[in-house]
Design a protein around this motif. Structure first.
Motif, PDB file in Angstrom:
ATOM      1  N   HIS A 177       0.874  -1.169   0.000  1.00  0.00           N
ATOM      2  CA  HIS A 177       0.000   0.000   0.000  1.00  0.00           C
ATOM      3  C   HIS A 177       0.908   1.214   0.000  1.00  0.00           C
ATOM      4  CE1 HIS A 177      -2.472   3.264   1.603  1.00  0.00           C
ATOM      5  NE2 HIS A 177      -3.507   2.626   1.109  1.00  0.00           N
ATOM      6  N   LEU A 178       0.954   1.928  -1.136  1.00  0.00           N
ATOM      7  CA  LEU A 178       1.916   3.005  -1.307  1.00  0.00           C
ATOM      8  C   LEU A 178       1.222   4.363  -1.345  1.00  0.00           C
ATOM      9  CD1 LEU A 178       4.056   1.400  -4.151  1.00  0.00           C
ATOM     10  CD2 LEU A 178       4.485   1.331  -1.685  1.00  0.00           C
ATOM     11  N   PRO A 179       1.454   5.229  -0.358  1.00  0.00           N
ATOM     12  CA  PRO A 179       0.965   6.613  -0.443  1.00  0.00           C
ATOM     13  C   PRO A 179       1.894   7.408  -1.354  1.00  0.00           C
ATOM     14  CG  PRO A 179       2.084   6.245   1.655  1.00  0.00           C
ATOM     15  CD  PRO A 179       2.133   4.944   0.914  1.00  0.00           C
ATOM     16  N   LEU A 180       1.343   8.018  -2.404  1.00  0.00           N
ATOM     17  CA  LEU A 180       2.170   8.683  -3.402  1.00  0.00           C
ATOM     18  C   LEU A 180       2.070  10.205  -3.353  1.00  0.00           C
ATOM     19  CD1 LEU A 180       1.668   6.267  -6.443  1.00  0.00           C
ATOM     20  CD2 LEU A 180       3.487   6.286  -4.732  1.00  0.00           C
ATOM     21  N   PHE A 220       3.111   5.536 -11.606  1.00  0.00           N
ATOM     22  CA  PHE A 220       4.355   4.773 -11.759  1.00  0.00           C
ATOM     23  C   PHE A 220       5.540   5.733 -11.823  1.00  0.00           C
ATOM     24  CE2 PHE A 220       2.268   0.922 -14.098  1.00  0.00           C
ATOM     25  CZ  PHE A 220       1.616   0.585 -12.918  1.00  0.00           C
ATOM     26  N   ASN A 221       5.360   6.844 -12.528  1.00  0.00           N
ATOM     27  CA  ASN A 221       6.448   7.803 -12.692  1.00  0.00           C
ATOM     28  C   ASN A 221       6.826   8.462 -11.372  1.00  0.00           C
ATOM     29  OD1 ASN A 221       8.231   9.406 -14.499  1.00  0.00           O
ATOM     30  ND2 ASN A 221       6.973  11.098 -13.776  1.00  0.00           N
ATOM     31  N   SER A 222       5.833   8.608 -10.482  1.00  0.00           N
ATOM     32  CA  SER A 222       6.107   9.287  -9.204  1.00  0.00           C
ATOM     33  C   SER A 222       6.726   8.371  -8.165  1.00  0.00           C
ATOM     34  CB  SER A 222       4.816   9.885  -8.635  1.00  0.00           C
ATOM     35  OG  SER A 222       3.960   8.868  -8.166  1.00  0.00           O
ATOM     36  N   CYS A 223       6.731   7.047  -8.438  1.00  0.00           N
ATOM     37  CA  CYS A 223       7.282   6.100  -7.474  1.00  0.00           C
ATOM     38  C   CYS A 223       8.802   6.235  -7.410  1.00  0.00           C
ATOM     39  CB  CYS A 223       6.923   4.662  -7.849  1.00  0.00           C
ATOM     40  SG  CYS A 223       5.192   4.267  -7.592  1.00  0.00           S
TER      41      CYS A 223
END
Length: 343
Positions: A177-180, A220-223
């Motif tokens: 669970h990734l908060p971006l 995806f780019n912000s990860c």
């Protein structure tokens, strides 16, 4: 995989005073369903409040879900995710929820999803209870993709610290669970285009599919690879419960908030643990959380009321309208007046 439905019969909806009992409060026959080609709209039961869950099925079992709701009271959703849980992209435009997870060491035992932020997650074989607040209107857009959807885009070796690539490459047990962070202008533009899609039929399907994939691409780019490295949870559950209590106090006294020291004393923590807990649960400072909450309230008042900017400033705790306008512009990159006119 069938299109995900937030109010499917496997979800138990609980009242605040009965949250630990397996007691449904909604009879599914009370919900109203509208179906039109690839689109289904589920209207909320009067017991829940006003609102709807709109689902649009696209090619390859890609699904867009739009939720708008003003709940009558706080609601708990008790879920058990199956092993075929979809890859999920989640965007909060307003409102917030608190999620408790059980029987897993890979996901935090408690986390917040809050207004103006976006998340990327895959949570198979997991039990959770999600708390939806009735204090503010909920506006959420989610995009669901079956786990194998992106396999044609990516072929590579397994990378131990990157659960997204592992999932795409076929590891269906990958759980995260990734908060971006904040919804940036590009994300907000794509979300607005989904809301205001002017097309019909095939053109609508192609347009919405392109917007769904654009949002996945932006996430995806912000990860950053660092967010994939598991972080050790440093506070005990009792301390985290006290931090949650501090958050509730902060919200209830948002017009005249206590100092950091006073708030820490009220919940039985020292200043350091309180600050550490807010960073851990909400990814911000104590008064950063208060600022975000005030701006969320301001957004709702600008959208849903006829109050002046000065009146709204007072309602959310600012005695100086200019200070309020500066704070709002810093958060949303536009003035309160411009936001009011657009909404």
């Amino acid at each position: 995989m069938d299109a995900p439905v937030i109010f499917d019969p496997n979800i138990i909806i609980l009242l605040p005073n009965h949250r630990h009992k397996s007691e449904r409060i909604v009879d599914w026959s009370e919900l109203t369903f509208e179906t039109n080609n690839e689109e289904t709209i589920i209207h909320f039961s009067p017991k829940l409040g006003k609102g709807y869950n709109r689902q649009i099925s696209l090619r390859g079992r890609l699904t867009i879900e739009i939720i708008e709701a003003q709940l009558k009271e706080t609601m708990y959703l008790q879920r058990k995710h199956e092993s075929n849980f979809p890859f999920t992209s989640h965007f909060y435009l307003s409102g917030m929820s608190t999620v408790e997870t059980f029987n897993t060491s890979e996901i935090k035992p408690s986390y917040i999803e809050s207004t103006g932020k976006n998340y990327l997650y895959h949570l198979p074989d997991l039990r959770e209870v999600e708390k939806w607040s009735c204090n503010t209107k909920i506006r959420v857009i989610s995009i669901y993709a079956p786990v194998d959807y992106f396999q044609g885009f990516c072929i590579g070796e397994k990378i131990n610290y990157n659960p997204i690539l592992n999932l795409i490459n076929g590891d269906r047990t990958s759980k995260f669970h990734l908060p971006l962070g904040e919804n940036n202008p590009q994300i907000l533009k794509a979300l607005s285009q989904i809301y205001q899609c002017p097309y019909h039929g095939l053109t609508k399907q192609l347009y919405l599919e392109s917007k769904a994939l654009e949002l996945f691409a932006l996430q995806f780019n912000s990860c950053d690879s660092s967010i994939f490295i598991p972080q050790k949870l440093s506070l005990k559950k009792d301390d985290l419960d006290r931090v949650e209590y501090a958050k509730d106090i902060l919200i209830k006294s948002s017009l005249n908030p206590p100092s950091l020291t006073e708030l820490a004393r009220k919940v039985g923590l020292n200043d350091h643990k309180l600050k550490q807990g807010f960073k851990q649960l909400f990814s911000t400072t104590v008064f950063g959380y208060l600022y975000n909450y005030r701006m969320e309230q301001a957004q709702q008042l600008l959208r849903d009321s006829n109050l002046s900017i000065a009146q709204i400033a007072t309602r959310v705790g600012y005695s100086n309208p200019e200070a309020f306008s500066t704070a709002f512009r810093r958060k949303f990159d536009q003035s309160p007046k411009n936001y009011q006119l657009k909404n």
